[in-house]
Design a protein around this motif. Sequence first.
Motif, PDB file in Angstrom:
ATOM      1  N   ARG A 177       0.872  -1.175   0.000  1.00  0.00           N
ATOM      2  CA  ARG A 177       0.000   0.000   0.000  1.00  0.00           C
ATOM      3  C   ARG A 177       0.907   1.224   0.000  1.00  0.00           C
ATOM      4  NH1 ARG A 177      -1.252   3.771   3.667  1.00  0.00           N
ATOM      5  NH2 ARG A 177      -3.276   4.762   3.581  1.00  0.00           N
ATOM      6  N   ILE A 178       0.857   2.000  -1.038  1.00  0.00           N
ATOM      7  CA  ILE A 178       1.720   3.174  -1.160  1.00  0.00           C
ATOM      8  C   ILE A 178       0.870   4.426  -0.964  1.00  0.00           C
ATOM      9  CG2 ILE A 178       3.374   4.376  -2.641  1.00  0.00           C
ATOM     10  CD1 ILE A 178       4.138   1.531  -1.743  1.00  0.00           C
ATOM     11  N   PRO A 179       1.319   5.371  -0.129  1.00  0.00           N
ATOM     12  CA  PRO A 179       0.513   6.563   0.135  1.00  0.00           C
ATOM     13  C   PRO A 179       0.282   7.408  -1.114  1.00  0.00           C
ATOM     14  CG  PRO A 179       2.540   6.545   1.445  1.00  0.00           C
ATOM     15  CD  PRO A 179       2.592   5.372   0.537  1.00  0.00           C
ATOM     16  N   ALA A 180      -0.635   8.314  -0.991  1.00  0.00           N
ATOM     17  CA  ALA A 180      -0.934   9.221  -2.107  1.00  0.00           C
ATOM     18  C   ALA A 180       0.329   9.931  -2.562  1.00  0.00           C
ATOM     19  CB  ALA A 180      -1.993  10.229  -1.675  1.00  0.00           C
ATOM     20  N   ASN A 181       0.423  10.165  -3.854  1.00  0.00           N
ATOM     21  CA  ASN A 181       1.620  10.826  -4.387  1.00  0.00           C
ATOM     22  C   ASN A 181       1.624  12.309  -4.042  1.00  0.00           C
ATOM     23  OD1 ASN A 181      -0.129  12.092  -6.189  1.00  0.00           O
ATOM     24  ND2 ASN A 181       0.236  10.587  -7.807  1.00  0.00           N
ATOM     25  N   SER A 182       2.659  12.989  -4.491  1.00  0.00           N
ATOM     26  CA  SER A 182       2.835  14.393  -4.120  1.00  0.00           C
ATOM     27  C   SER A 182       1.694  15.279  -4.622  1.00  0.00           C
ATOM     28  CB  SER A 182       4.170  14.914  -4.668  1.00  0.00           C
ATOM     29  OG  SER A 182       4.225  14.750  -6.076  1.00  0.00           O
ATOM     30  N   SER A 183       0.980  14.799  -5.650  1.00  0.00           N
ATOM     31  CA  SER A 183      -0.164  15.562  -6.161  1.00  0.00           C
ATOM     32  C   SER A 183      -1.423  15.295  -5.359  1.00  0.00           C
ATOM     33  CB  SER A 183      -0.411  15.197  -7.634  1.00  0.00           C
ATOM     34  OG  SER A 183       0.724  15.481  -8.413  1.00  0.00           O
ATOM     35  N   GLY A 184      -1.317  14.349  -4.412  1.00  0.00           N
ATOM     36  CA  GLY A 184      -2.478  14.023  -3.583  1.00  0.00           C
ATOM     37  C   GLY A 184      -3.497  13.185  -4.300  1.00  0.00           C
ATOM     38  N   ILE A 185      -3.096  12.551  -5.411  1.00  0.00           N
ATOM     39  CA  ILE A 185      -4.046  11.746  -6.183  1.00  0.00           C
ATOM     40  C   ILE A 185      -4.027  10.306  -5.699  1.00  0.00           C
ATOM     41  CG2 ILE A 185      -4.687  10.949  -8.493  1.00  0.00           C
ATOM     42  CD1 ILE A 185      -3.265  13.388  -9.614  1.00  0.00           C
ATOM     43  N   GLY A 186      -5.047   9.965  -4.966  1.00  0.00           N
ATOM     44  CA  GLY A 186      -5.302   8.575  -4.607  1.00  0.00           C
ATOM     45  C   GLY A 186      -4.170   7.820  -3.938  1.00  0.00           C
ATOM     46  N   GLU A 187      -4.381   6.534  -3.890  1.00  0.00           N
ATOM     47  CA  GLU A 187      -3.447   5.604  -3.277  1.00  0.00           C
ATOM     48  C   GLU A 187      -2.876   4.724  -4.369  1.00  0.00           C
ATOM     49  OE1 GLU A 187      -4.741   1.940  -0.889  1.00  0.00           O
ATOM     50  OE2 GLU A 187      -4.409   3.443   0.647  1.00  0.00           O
ATOM     51  N   GLN A 188      -1.578   4.639  -4.454  1.00  0.00           N
ATOM     52  CA  GLN A 188      -0.940   3.848  -5.491  1.00  0.00           C
ATOM     53  C   GLN A 188      -0.520   2.484  -4.944  1.00  0.00           C
ATOM     54  OE1 GLN A 188       2.315   6.001  -7.174  1.00  0.00           O
ATOM     55  NE2 GLN A 188       1.222   7.934  -7.160  1.00  0.00           N
ATOM     56  N   LYS A 189      -0.567   1.477  -5.788  1.00  0.00           N
ATOM     57  CA  LYS A 189      -0.105   0.151  -5.412  1.00  0.00           C
ATOM     58  C   LYS A 189       0.625  -0.464  -6.589  1.00  0.00           C
ATOM     59  CE  LYS A 189      -3.968  -0.937  -2.306  1.00  0.00           C
ATOM     60  NZ  LYS A 189      -5.071  -1.880  -2.024  1.00  0.00           N
ATOM     61  N   ILE A 190       1.679  -1.215  -6.299  1.00  0.00           N
ATOM     62  CA  ILE A 190       2.241  -2.035  -7.351  1.00  0.00           C
ATOM     63  C   ILE A 190       1.244  -3.152  -7.610  1.00  0.00           C
ATOM     64  CG2 ILE A 190       4.592  -1.454  -6.718  1.00  0.00           C
ATOM     65  CD1 ILE A 190       4.876  -4.228  -5.505  1.00  0.00           C
ATOM     66  N   THR A 191       1.307  -3.748  -8.763  1.00  0.00           N
ATOM     67  CA  THR A 191       0.288  -4.734  -9.131  1.00  0.00           C
ATOM     68  C   THR A 191       0.435  -6.013  -8.323  1.00  0.00           C
ATOM     69  OG1 THR A 191       1.638  -5.743 -10.862  1.00  0.00           O
ATOM     70  CG2 THR A 191       0.300  -3.823 -11.473  1.00  0.00           C
ATOM     71  N   ASP A 192      -0.691  -6.729  -8.176  1.00  0.00           N
ATOM     72  CA  ASP A 192      -0.650  -8.024  -7.507  1.00  0.00           C
ATOM     73  C   ASP A 192       0.263  -8.988  -8.258  1.00  0.00           C
ATOM     74  OD1 ASP A 192      -2.343  -7.079  -5.625  1.00  0.00           O
ATOM     75  OD2 ASP A 192      -4.123  -8.176  -6.312  1.00  0.00           O
ATOM     76  N   GLN A 193       0.282  -8.876  -9.577  1.00  0.00           N
ATOM     77  CA  GLN A 193       1.136  -9.760 -10.363  1.00  0.00           C
ATOM     78  C   GLN A 193       2.613  -9.513 -10.061  1.00  0.00           C
ATOM     79  OE1 GLN A 193       0.156 -12.371 -12.432  1.00  0.00           O
ATOM     80  NE2 GLN A 193       2.346 -12.779 -12.161  1.00  0.00           N
ATOM     81  N   ALA A 194       2.989  -8.240  -9.934  1.00  0.00           N
ATOM     82  CA  ALA A 194       4.372  -7.912  -9.597  1.00  0.00           C
ATOM     83  C   ALA A 194       4.737  -8.467  -8.226  1.00  0.00           C
ATOM     84  CB  ALA A 194       4.580  -6.405  -9.630  1.00  0.00           C
ATOM     85  N   SER A 195       3.809  -8.344  -7.278  1.00  0.00           N
ATOM     86  CA  SER A 195       4.026  -8.887  -5.945  1.00  0.00           C
ATOM     87  C   SER A 195       4.226 -10.397  -5.997  1.00  0.00           C
ATOM     88  CB  SER A 195       2.835  -8.548  -5.048  1.00  0.00           C
ATOM     89  OG  SER A 195       2.937  -9.215  -3.813  1.00  0.00           O
ATOM     90  N   GLN A 196       3.367 -11.066  -6.744  1.00  0.00           N
ATOM     91  CA  GLN A 196       3.478 -12.513  -6.861  1.00  0.00           C
ATOM     92  C   GLN A 196       4.787 -12.916  -7.532  1.00  0.00           C
ATOM     93  OE1 GLN A 196       1.761 -14.676  -5.469  1.00  0.00           O
ATOM     94  NE2 GLN A 196      -0.293 -13.912  -5.113  1.00  0.00           N
ATOM     95  N   ASP A 197       5.229 -12.141  -8.503  1.00  0.00           N
ATOM     96  CA  ASP A 197       6.481 -12.453  -9.192  1.00  0.00           C
ATOM     97  C   ASP A 197       7.667 -12.422  -8.233  1.00  0.00           C
ATOM     98  OD1 ASP A 197       5.107 -12.784 -11.541  1.00  0.00           O
ATOM     99  OD2 ASP A 197       5.645 -10.811 -12.370  1.00  0.00           O
ATOM    100  N   VAL A 198       7.677 -11.436  -7.332  1.00  0.00           N
ATOM    101  CA  VAL A 198       8.758 -11.330  -6.349  1.00  0.00           C
ATOM    102  C   VAL A 198       8.757 -12.546  -5.429  1.00  0.00           C
ATOM    103  CG1 VAL A 198       9.625 -10.034  -4.365  1.00  0.00           C
ATOM    104  CG2 VAL A 198       8.853  -8.818  -6.411  1.00  0.00           C
TER     105      VAL A 198
END
Length: 331
Positions: A177-198
């Motif tokens: 779970r990545i906090p909102a970016n500097s523009s304050g737009i929403g919450e960013q997440k890396i994809t579930d697929q990327a997580s599974q790949d790791v």
Amino acid sequence: MIDFRYHVVSIVAVFLALTVGLVIGSSYLSKVAYDELNNQLSSLRGQNQALHGTQSELDNQVRDRDSLIAALGPDAVAGKLAGHSVAVVMLPGADGSSGDALAALLGKAGAQVTGEVTLKSALLDPGQATKLAATGAKLPAAERGGEQLPSPSPSATAGTPAPVVAMADIAGAVVHRIPANSSGIGEQKITDQASQDVLTAYSNAGFVDVKAAGVASADLVVVLAPPAPSSGSAGNDAADALYLGFLKDLTGGGRSLGAVLAGPASSAASPGLLAAALKDSWVSKNVSTADTADQPSGRIITVFALAEAAGGKTGHYGLTGTADGPLPDLH
């Protein structure tokens, strides 16, 4: 006049009397000593049987208490984690059955358990460092974070030891779970697929075991600590430093809403990991702890601590007397 023969007979008679007296006296005293020792042995045997009976009764009471707590646990935690997703991570040496039981209770609390990740001791083996580094090096930049993260992952730092890199990669895959970016737009997440790949990369290399539940993204995490080293043995400072760094990777920079380090009662006392966490100024302020997590009561405590962590608070709870109290106040 007394002749020499009389003296000899008298002396022999005296020694004979002494010998007879010693034999009779020792026989009497031996019987007295034997009777006394036999009485003491009988008394100790009776005390031992009484203590065994008391211990058996207490064991039954503890078993019945734990059964009652386990039965009431789902009702006690119902809804506490509704709307949250939780990952369960077991450090090397942690009890796998406790992890399974905790995952089940988290589900009863309304959480979506994203999976159980068991870290293997190979992560700490110097002989595996080259293989570990090679595994991490094969991960694409985007899967390690790259442009998807608001700042470079700690694992991207050149010259960082392979175990530190690997643990940071695993932390980013478990909770992303990545906090909102500097523009304050929403919450960013890396994809579930990327997580599974790791996780798959490190699993295939023999460094982790993964029980996935179909969804990778988690906003909360429970880390299960192993028991403390046996009495008289030295703690593993290098392993503790790596695990504390892992906790920082899990919670630092808003990567997760919160984390709880849970473990058996022994881990709450030095040289246990929970005790080490309390001594670390950053970890103690940002990661909650829960002891006796190998028992039904401790698992309930862990769920309550995690619910408090989701609300932005940190505390240290359990039944060992080294904590803030048995439970956080969620009312």
